[in-house]
Design a protein around this motif. Structure first.
Motif, PDB file in Angstrom:
ATOM      1  N   ALA A  74       0.832  -1.207   0.000  1.00  0.00           N
ATOM      2  CA  ALA A  74       0.000   0.000   0.000  1.00  0.00           C
ATOM      3  C   ALA A  74       0.861   1.251   0.000  1.00  0.00           C
ATOM      4  CB  ALA A  74      -0.933  -0.012   1.206  1.00  0.00           C
ATOM      5  N   LEU A  75       1.925   1.251   0.796  1.00  0.00           N
ATOM      6  CA  LEU A  75       2.825   2.412   0.843  1.00  0.00           C
ATOM      7  C   LEU A  75       3.512   2.622  -0.504  1.00  0.00           C
ATOM      8  CD1 LEU A  75       4.476   1.874   4.360  1.00  0.00           C
ATOM      9  CD2 LEU A  75       2.936   3.734   3.725  1.00  0.00           C
ATOM     10  N   ASP A  76       3.985   1.536  -1.102  1.00  0.00           N
ATOM     11  CA  ASP A  76       4.649   1.649  -2.404  1.00  0.00           C
ATOM     12  C   ASP A  76       3.692   2.190  -3.458  1.00  0.00           C
ATOM     13  OD1 ASP A  76       6.970   0.678  -1.305  1.00  0.00           O
ATOM     14  OD2 ASP A  76       6.730  -1.365  -2.079  1.00  0.00           O
ATOM     15  N   SER A  77       2.459   1.693  -3.438  1.00  0.00           N
ATOM     16  CA  SER A  77       1.467   2.154  -4.403  1.00  0.00           C
ATOM     17  C   SER A  77       1.141   3.634  -4.213  1.00  0.00           C
ATOM     18  CB  SER A  77       0.192   1.318  -4.284  1.00  0.00           C
ATOM     19  OG  SER A  77      -0.779   1.739  -5.208  1.00  0.00           O
ATOM     20  N   ALA A  78       1.205   4.093  -2.968  1.00  0.00           N
ATOM     21  CA  ALA A  78       0.929   5.504  -2.673  1.00  0.00           C
ATOM     22  C   ALA A  78       2.135   6.394  -2.917  1.00  0.00           C
ATOM     23  CB  ALA A  78       0.482   5.645  -1.222  1.00  0.00           C
ATOM     24  N   GLY A  79       3.296   5.783  -3.156  1.00  0.00           N
ATOM     25  CA  GLY A  79       4.519   6.573  -3.268  1.00  0.00           C
ATOM     26  C   GLY A  79       4.876   7.233  -1.950  1.00  0.00           C
TER      27      GLY A  79
END
Length: 343
Positions: A74-79
């Motif tokens: 989720a963090l990676d997808s949110a940048g």
């Protein structure tokens, strides 16, 4: 400054290992082909993911492992970096330990520190409660981004040494109904980063005077040899109550939102089992809405389930689309839901 709305920035999910189909369960438990057919007809689940190796009994993943992986996705997808998170809220019925909380372990692994971290002990509505808490705290303007996590490790209630041929159907059902998994979303106050906007969250206890429909026991040194059943469900009460309660949640959400039934484009229904989902969807009666279900593939993953559904919804929704998510917790009859709109 108080934000005008709270937005879903991203979602991530995680499951342990490869899917386990009904034939594999039947072989492991020494059951007949008729048992595999029984799962299909009465449960409606094709596969599930388990943190335990059925042959060796070895546990391969903890809930913290799965929660960390879902949160990183989720963090990676949110940048977003861990330092961007101001708040962590987790919902689960099956934490790895009583203390430290699984939420704190996940935050530590992610490198999140110096922020409020909450863990809510709840069944199927725990993810909805976690979203509600994070949503309300973000609306104060004191926080900018929240990480919300939900997940279950249901396999800890499996006794692989059982004589499965001697178990009654209501006992066998726990071995085929559930799966393990975790999910997470990043919520934020910046509309420029939004995939969808949260229009409403709701979670209410409605079990005054009612017997619990589901019980999970904790055992300590003083009672570890108790003859109490670690997990017990009143499936007849669940089957009778969940469709009606789901319709009540639908009516509550639509009334508070001012939406008509035909305004809803996607429905994320309760996911007890494939068979029950069909009954519940009929009771909710949003015929124009596309159903987003995952239980036939993942099994009942409790507080991870809404994140699997939400991840799929975000991929499918077009600008202006609206979605309702509904959940019923039978432990003490909690009903919950949320509504989102694609921006």
């Amino acid at each position: 400054m108080t934000p005008e709305a709270i937005h879903i920035v991203s979602a991530g999910t995680a499951v342990p290992g490869a899917p386990v189909d009904n034939a594999a369960l039947a072989r492991r438990f020494g059951m007949s082909d008729q048992w595999e057919e029984w799962i299909q007809v009465f449960i409606g689940t094709d596969t599930r993911h388990l943190s335990v190796d059925l042959d060796s009994g070895e546990r391969r993943n903890s809930l913290a492992d799965l929660g960390e992986l879902a949160a990183r996705r989720a963090l990676d997808s949110a940048g977003a970096a861990p330092a961007d998170i101001d708040l962590v809220v987790m919902g689960t019925a099956t934490p790895d330990q009583l203390l430290p909380t699984t939420a704190s372990v996940i935050a530590d692994r992610l490198g999140i520190d110096g922020v409020p971290v909450f863990q809510l002990q709840s069944g199927c509505t725990g993810a909805f409660q976690a979203l509600t808490v994070a949503h309300q705290l973000l609306t104060t303007g004191a926080y900018r981004r929240a990480l919300v996590i939900g997940g279950e490790l249901n396999e800890k209630y499996f006794d692989l040494g059982q004589d499965f041929g001697a178990l009654r159907p209501e006992q066998l059902i726990n071995y085929v109904l559930f799966g393990d998994g975790a999910g997470a979303v990043v919520l934020g106050t910046d509309p420029a980063q939004a995939q969808a906007t949260i229009r409403l969250t709701a979670a209410r206890l409605t079990g005054l005077g009612r017997a619990a429909g589901q019980i999970l026991e904790w055992f300590g040194p003083a009672d570890r040899f108790s003859d109490r059943t670690p997990a017990a469900e009143d499936y007849k009460a669940i089957e009778a109550s969940v469709p009606t309660m789901s319709r009540e949640i639908r009516d509550q959400l639509l009334a508070e939102l001012g939406w008509a039934p035909e305004d809803v484009d996607y429905l994320l229904p309760p996911q007890l089992s494939g068979r029950m989902t069909r009954r519940v969807v009929e009771a909710i009666d949003l015929l124009g809405a596309k159903e987003i279900s995952c239980v036939a593939q993942t099994g009942n993953t409790g507080n991870a389930t809404p994140f699997f559904q939400l991840e799929r919804a975000l991929e499918l929704m077009s600008p202006g689309d609206k979605a309702l998510a509904i959940s019923v917790e039978s432990s003490k009859w909690i009903r919950a839901g949320f509504a989102i709109e694609r921006v």
